[in-house]
Design an enzyme around this catalytic site. Structure first.
Site, mmCIF file in Angstrom:
data_model
loop_
_atom_site.group_PDB
_atom_site.id
_atom_site.type_symbol
_atom_site.label_atom_id
_atom_site.label_comp_id
_atom_site.label_asym_id
_atom_site.label_seq_id
_atom_site.Cartn_x
_atom_site.Cartn_y
_atom_site.Cartn_z
ATOM 1 N N GLU A 16 9.300 5.379 -4.354
ATOM 2 C CA GLU A 16 8.349 4.364 -4.813
ATOM 3 C C GLU A 16 8.491 4.116 -6.317
ATOM 4 O O GLU A 16 8.653 5.047 -7.092
ATOM 5 C CB GLU A 16 6.918 4.801 -4.509
ATOM 6 C CG GLU A 16 6.609 4.944 -3.028
ATOM 7 C CD GLU A 16 6.611 3.617 -2.275
ATOM 8 O OE1 GLU A 16 6.623 2.562 -2.942
ATOM 9 O OE2 GLU A 16 6.592 3.653 -1.035
ATOM 10 N N ARG A 63 -6.893 1.825 4.791
ATOM 11 C CA ARG A 63 -6.857 1.103 6.080
ATOM 12 C C ARG A 63 -7.504 1.947 7.171
ATOM 13 O O ARG A 63 -8.198 1.416 8.051
ATOM 14 C CB ARG A 63 -5.404 0.771 6.433
ATOM 15 C CG ARG A 63 -5.214 0.093 7.787
ATOM 16 C CD ARG A 63 -3.741 -0.117 8.100
ATOM 17 N NE ARG A 63 -2.995 1.129 8.099
ATOM 18 C CZ ARG A 63 -2.935 1.974 9.134
ATOM 19 N NH1 ARG A 63 -3.604 1.707 10.245
ATOM 20 N NH2 ARG A 63 -2.211 3.071 9.051
ATOM 21 N N CYS A 101 -1.559 8.382 -0.237
ATOM 22 C CA CYS A 101 -0.269 8.564 -0.899
ATOM 23 C C CYS A 101 -0.296 7.931 -2.287
ATOM 24 O O CYS A 101 0.099 8.546 -3.280
ATOM 25 C CB CYS A 101 0.853 7.946 -0.065
ATOM 26 S SG CYS A 101 1.186 8.815 1.483
ATOM 27 N N HIS A 139 8.244 7.853 0.174
ATOM 28 C CA HIS A 139 7.726 7.648 1.527
ATOM 29 C C HIS A 139 8.830 7.854 2.558
ATOM 30 O O HIS A 139 9.977 7.427 2.348
ATOM 31 C CB HIS A 139 7.152 6.237 1.678
ATOM 32 C CG HIS A 139 5.684 6.163 1.435
ATOM 33 N ND1 HIS A 139 5.103 5.312 0.515
ATOM 34 C CD2 HIS A 139 4.648 6.843 2.002
ATOM 35 C CE1 HIS A 139 3.793 5.465 0.519
ATOM 36 N NE2 HIS A 139 3.490 6.386 1.425
#
Length: 203
Positions: A80, A90, A143, A167
């Site tokens: 990332e 979410r 994360c 990830h």
């Protein structure tokens, strides 16, 4: 001797395994020359995960921190580039926290860039014939929260630490059980990608 802290998360969102944790555990078996690699297993808990990571950051005083997490819909291993200052979960974490549109650090910077060698890591993984690409979004779940929080502590405290987040997709067997139509990689590929990321980061 360089010291590297490797963090990974427990399973969440109904999964029985987490590729980040499985891969991180395998790193305990690897002998990284002239380096100490410590593996930390973090709970999927909005507050405790960050607390534990920062405790280790301060007690271990590593030269490098690599944070791992699962991103089940990804096609590739994704170092990332950036962490953003927002919590917008979410799905709830494992203890029921589900913040919406909340800053991670009130009044803090909008974002932090990774200080890992993300281009070199990505290129090295691709050279090993494992799909990889730099990602420009770590999402807005735990994360990203961990990534931002660790970078914030490093910057505020002016610590001599390079850090960033990677990830990982689902394992093949994990996807076949519940998500047969989404991307996945073999365990061997994901474990090797993590090993290579560590190797590059210790140079």
């Amino acid at each position: 001797m360089k010291k590297l802290l490797l963090t990974a998360f427990e399973p969440f969102d109904g999964e029985s395994i987490n590729p980040s944790l499985e891969a991180a555990r395998q790193m305990k078996k690897v002998d990284f020359q002239d380096a100490e690699v410590r593996v930390a297993e973090l709970p999927v808990d909005r507050y405790r995960a960050v607390e534990l990571a920062l405790e280790l950051l301060h007690s271990m005083k590593p030269d490098v921190v690599i944070m791992l997490g699962e991103a089940g819909a990804r096609y590739r291993v994704n170092p990332e580039r950036v962490a953003i200052n927002i919590d917008d979960f979410r799905v709830a974490d494992n203890v029921g926290n589900q913040p919406r549109d909340e800053p991670i650090v009130e009044g803090g910077p909008v974002a932090y860039f990774s200080t890992l060698q993300i281009r070199a890591i990505t290129d090295r993984i691709i050279q090993a014939h494992i799909p990889a690409a730099i990602s420009n979004s770590a999402g807005s779940h735990l994360c990203n929260r961990l990534f931002f929080s660790v970078m914030h502590a490093i910057n505020v405290e002016r610590l001599p630490v390079n850090a960033g987040f990677i990830h990982l997709p689902y394992f093949h067997d994990q996807a076949m059980k519940k998500h047969p139509d989404v991307p996945s990689l073999s365990r061997e590929s994901i474990v090797e990608a993590v090993r290579l990321a560590i190797e590059v980061s210790l140079v």
